[in-house]
Design an enzyme around this catalytic site. Structure first.
Site, short mmCIF file in Angstrom:
data_model
loop_
_atom_site.label_atom_id
_atom_site.label_comp_id
_atom_site.label_asym_id
_atom_site.label_seq_id
_atom_site.Cartn_x
_atom_site.Cartn_y
_atom_site.Cartn_z
N ASN A 43 0.79 -0.91 -0.15
CA ASN A 43 0.34 -0.24 -0.16
C ASN A 43 0.53 1.12 0.00
O ASN A 43 1.52 1.19 0.88
CB ASN A 43 -0.80 0.30 1.03
CG ASN A 43 -0.68 0.08 2.40
OD1 ASN A 43 0.56 -0.96 2.82
ND2 ASN A 43 -0.86 0.71 3.79
N GLU A 45 0.56 5.33 0.53
CA GLU A 45 -1.21 6.31 0.86
C GLU A 45 -0.62 7.60 0.79
O GLU A 45 0.87 7.56 0.27
CB GLU A 45 -0.91 6.39 3.03
CG GLU A 45 -1.71 5.19 3.05
CD GLU A 45 -1.63 5.22 4.50
OE1 GLU A 45 -2.29 4.08 5.57
OE2 GLU A 45 -0.95 5.80 5.51
N CYS A 54 -4.00 1.02 -2.73
CA CYS A 54 -4.27 -0.66 -1.83
C CYS A 54 -2.82 -1.23 -2.25
O CYS A 54 -2.58 -1.13 -3.57
CB CYS A 54 -5.44 -1.14 -1.91
SG CYS A 54 -7.08 -0.15 -1.28
N GLU A 56 -3.52 -4.87 -3.44
CA GLU A 56 -3.39 -5.48 -4.00
C GLU A 56 -3.82 -4.66 -5.64
O GLU A 56 -2.93 -5.06 -6.04
CB GLU A 56 -5.31 -5.60 -3.97
CG GLU A 56 -5.08 -6.59 -2.82
CD GLU A 56 -5.43 -6.37 -1.47
OE1 GLU A 56 -6.01 -6.33 -0.87
OE2 GLU A 56 -5.06 -4.77 -1.67
N CYS A 88 -10.44 -5.48 -0.06
CA CYS A 88 -11.33 -4.05 0.51
C CYS A 88 -11.98 -4.43 -0.56
O CYS A 88 -12.31 -4.83 -1.73
CB CYS A 88 -10.78 -2.62 0.44
SG CYS A 88 -10.36 -2.40 -1.03
N CYS A 91 -10.45 -3.87 -4.31
CA CYS A 91 -9.36 -4.69 -4.64
C CYS A 91 -9.81 -5.69 -4.78
O CYS A 91 -10.00 -6.52 -6.04
CB CYS A 91 -8.29 -4.90 -3.36
SG CYS A 91 -7.66 -3.07 -3.36
#
Length: 136
Positions: A43, A45, A54, A56, A88, A91
């Site tokens: 990830n 940010e 993310c 994935e 999530c 993803c």
């Protein structure tokens, strides 16, 4: 599942490179393909939270950039803390797109520090919308 430990280890290694200064929640992902190749992501940010990436999604983007279209057989997702981390919703959809291009329903290993849960992607995203729905 063959090489389950190696796939989880690859996700954990990717997790160590996460850029998560805002949440402190580091995530790693590893994708295994039918030729044995593993592609990882972490990830990333951003101060503008909506621009964060993310793990994935980063892994899928890397795989696509390498020319991979299908062949996805397994996914490992690791995160900070004892509870297993699941992809999530966004993803799950991104992973489904890649899986459907090869007609696979990959195993998803959701890993925490203390537990690993195993699902099929179709369990995490039932009645998915994707290339198979559109005849792509």
């Amino acid at each position: 599942m063959p090489d389950r430990d190696a796939l989880v280890a690859a996700a954990r290694a990717a997790q160590a490179g996460a850029y998560a200064p805002y949440s402190g929640f580091q995530v790693g992902a590893a994708l295994r393909f039918d030729d044995g190749a593993i592609v990882t992501g972490t990830n990333v940010e951003n101060a503008s939270y909506g621009l964060s990436l993310c793990a994935e999604t980063v892994a899928v983007a890397k795989a696509m950039a390498e020319g991979r279209r299908g062949g996805l057989v397994a996914i490992a997702v690791t995160g900070t803390g004892p509870a297993p981390v699941t992809p999530c919703g966004r993803c799950r959809q991104v992973l489904n797109e890649l899986a459907e291009l090869g007609g696979t329903d990959p195993v998803v290993l959701c890993c925490g520090d203390e537990e690993v849960r195993e699902y099929r992607l179709s369990e995490l995203l039932p009645a998915a919308f994707g290339p198979a729905s559109l005849d792509v």
